[in-house]
Design a protein around this motif. Structure first.
Motif, PDB file in Angstrom:
ATOM      1  N   VAL A  60       0.825  -1.169   0.018  1.00 37.00           N
ATOM      2  CA  VAL A  60      -0.026  -0.074  -0.187  1.00 37.00           C
ATOM      3  C   VAL A  60       0.789   1.183  -0.111  1.00 37.00           C
ATOM      4  O   VAL A  60       0.557   2.362  -0.633  1.00 37.00           O
ATOM      5  N   TYR A  61       2.151   0.979   0.537  1.00 40.38           N
ATOM      6  CA  TYR A  61       2.786   2.393   0.779  1.00 40.38           C
ATOM      7  C   TYR A  61       4.139   2.478   0.422  1.00 40.38           C
ATOM      8  O   TYR A  61       4.743   1.357   0.840  1.00 40.38           O
ATOM      9  N   LYS A  63       7.072   3.868   1.178  1.00 40.71           N
ATOM     10  CA  LYS A  63       8.181   3.976   1.996  1.00 40.71           C
ATOM     11  C   LYS A  63       8.070   3.337   3.389  1.00 40.71           C
ATOM     12  O   LYS A  63       6.929   2.747   3.589  1.00 40.71           O
TER      13      LYS A  63
ATOM     14  N   ALA B 251      -2.191   4.647   2.851  1.00 39.75           N
ATOM     15  CA  ALA B 251      -1.720   4.220   4.327  1.00 39.75           C
ATOM     16  C   ALA B 251      -2.678   4.299   5.387  1.00 39.75           C
ATOM     17  O   ALA B 251      -2.675   3.504   6.073  1.00 39.75           O
ATOM     18  N   GLU B 329       3.758   7.025   7.123  1.00 39.12           N
ATOM     19  CA  GLU B 329       3.494   5.481   7.083  1.00 39.12           C
ATOM     20  C   GLU B 329       2.291   5.000   8.035  1.00 39.12           C
ATOM     21  O   GLU B 329       1.713   5.549   8.741  1.00 39.12           O
ATOM     22  N   VAL B 330       1.939   3.753   7.698  1.00 41.78           N
ATOM     23  CA  VAL B 330       0.738   2.902   8.417  1.00 41.78           C
ATOM     24  C   VAL B 330       0.757   3.171   9.869  1.00 41.78           C
ATOM     25  O   VAL B 330      -0.126   3.429  10.384  1.00 41.78           O
ATOM     26  N   GLU B 331       2.181   2.790  10.170  1.00 36.49           N
ATOM     27  CA  GLU B 331       2.197   2.489  11.640  1.00 36.49           C
ATOM     28  C   GLU B 331       2.161   3.885  12.324  1.00 36.49           C
ATOM     29  O   GLU B 331       1.592   3.962  13.438  1.00 36.49           O
TER      30      GLU B 331
END
Lengths: 173, 340
Positions: A60-61, A63, B251, B329-331
């Motif tokens: 999905v992302y 980086k 994300a 970012e996702v996190e």
């Protein structure tokens, strides 16, 4: 499975070439792949990074901050990649670091020339990723051959790739 | 499932493919990272192009070509995008189907050559007008392809400038494109050589311009019924509504998945078009939520759009995760939601 590789070196060392070949080999192994280069505005000499993700599902992302593998190829790169080099994660074996300096003895003994240092590390990576079934190491070599065998220094590069593989095999024994 | 037409391409290649499949014929441009590759890949494919002396000329080149009925477009980024707003503003005023792919880089000025989400306000309201332009924000390679093609369709359908607002990360990312082929867009000369038409870009009286701008506003509102797009994720029972666009939107979608897995009632409103914004969908989701979190790689450009468009009677409190010039970012999103 989501596997993250960060390669960091100086512009001109061949960081993006390595990343391109690994990404393509994983793509041809039916994986989902995302590769984003990252560098400043210098034509040469600035830090050059490559963020690669390989997965069985959509990525999905582009980086990430927690690589599974970190490849370090220069002093400048070590400085730039500090952020990603988490000691605790190394201790917990969540992060493997392949530092060009750690291979100095082999590189000297085998007379691997500086222009082949990236190919040497590509040999190391090919084996590591092959063992994890992320891509086939033969495919990595095939793509490398396709890309640079017509350019000067192919014999040196071929030797460097093999030396990288051998070196890693020895170390893992 | 993996289909056979999957290709391993960069974002720039995906955008060019989208333009080609929409039937784009001509490109005017001036190189600037990270949009340069859109131009060079187009050229390498043997397509017609003109490299102009700057972005102003490239923009006006597009204006002229589309008047003649040619599906022309351009690309730019950062400071080049600022210059290009001159032509985009004229395209807005003259109702020209101007298409541009914009790769956001860091700002102000030359900033970085890499990434940001700091060209949102510039894209939406960068002229001396009322922001009558279609602005698309793709979240991944497939969407970059699809929305670039759509930009041609809708620019020609509605006669408003259309901007595909992406960024350096997505344009430079090499990944998998797996989309069905887009249809070619319909184009026609906006004026014939034989016809005389008094086609104005300047008005004698204030009232004339007022009428013109109000007509544009009406047309824009009518277009918005179809053209305003958003993706809603898990908004039916939403308590915490995330709002994010572009790759940060991707994300955020993943973050929703993770947080839902842990029983937190999170949802996402992801504008696919920043202009016009899918206002009704936003209002509906926002009214249900107890909190709205706007997440972006800028100090509040998306937040400004969202707060401005949200119905005034909705009083859901806002929170912000803002990181100018860097990715999110996702996190980080997951941790931020935990933190509130």
């Amino acid at each position: 499975m989501l596997f993250k590789i960060l390669i960091a070196g100086d512009g001109g060392q061949g960081v993006q070439t390595m990343a391109e070949i690994i990404s393509k080999a994983a793509f041809q192994n039916n994986k989902h792949v995302s590769f984003v280069p990252n560098y400043g505005l210098e034509q040469r000499g600035g830090a050059s990074l490559a963020f690669i993700q390989i997965s069985d599902r959509d990525i999905v992302y582009p980086k990430f901050s927690k690589p599974d593998i970190l490849v370090l190829m220069s002093e400048q790169a070590r400085e730039r990649a500090k952020l990603y080099c988490d000691e605790l994660r190394i201790e917990n074996k969540e992060l493997r670091v392949y530092n060009l300096n750690d291979f100095a003895a082999t590189i000297e003994a085998q007379n691997i020339k500086p222009f082949s240092h990236n190919i040497f590390l590509l040999g190391v990576l090919a084996l590591v990723l092959g063992q994890k079934e992320i891509c086939e190491k033969e495919k990595v070599f095939e793509l490398l051959e396709k890309k640079i065998s017509q350019k000067p220094g192919w014999e040196d590069n071929k030797k460097a790739f093999a030396a990288g593989e051998d070196c890693f095999l020895m170390a893992s024994r | 499932m993996i289909s056979n037409n999957r290709q391993f391409v960069t974002g720039a290649e995906a955008a060019v493919q989208g333009a080609l499949d929409a039937g784009a014929e001509m490109m005017y441009g001036y190189p600037i990272t990270p949009a340069t590759e859109v131009f060079t890949i187009w050229i390498k494919k043997g397509q017609k192009y003109l490299q102009t002396e700057d972005e102003i000329a490239a923009g006006f080149g597009v204006c002229g070509a589309v008047i003649a009925g040619q599906k022309a477009f351009t690309c730019s980024a950062g400071p080049g995008h600022i210059l290009m707003q001159d032509a985009i503003s004229m395209a807005e005023g003259m109702r020209l189907p101007f298409v541009a792919v914009i790769g956001q880089r860091g700002g102000p000025s030359s900033g970085t050559v890499i990434y940001s989400q700091q060209e949102v306000i510039l894209s939406c309201f960068g002229g001396n007008g009322e922001g009558h332009r279609l602005v698309y924000s793709p979240s991944n390679l497939d969407e970059l392809y699809r929305l670039t093609a759509l930009a041609f369709h809708e620019a020609w359908q509605y006669k408003f400038p259309a901007i595909v607002l992406t960024d350096g990360y997505l344009l430079k990312t090499k990944g998998i494109l797996d989309e069905t082929k887009a249809e070619p867009a319909k184009a026609h000369p906006l004026i014939n050589e034989e016809t005389f038409r008094h086609w104005r870009n300047i008005y004698n009286f204030e009232e004339e311009l007022r009428d013109e701008v109000l007509k544009m506003e009406n047309d824009f509102a009518a277009a918005a019924k179809e053209a305003a797009r958003a993706e809603e994720v898990q908004t039916d029972d939403v308590e915490i509504l995330l709002v994010a666009h572009g790759i940060v939107g991707a994300a955020a979608k993943e973050a929703v998945d993770i947080l839902r897995g842990q029983g937190i009632k999170v949802g996402l409103f992801r504008p696919i078009t920043l202009r016009p914004l899918a206002k009704e969908k936003l209002d509906k989701a926002a009214a249900k939520a107890k909190k709205i979190i706007v997440i972006e790689s800028s100090l509040g450009q998306l937040a400004r759009l969202v707060r401005d468009q949200l119905a005034p009677e909705i009083s859901t409190p806002f929170d912000y995760l803002q990181k100018p010039a860097v990715g999110i970012e996702v996190e980080e999103i997951v941790n931020f939601v935990y933190g509130i």
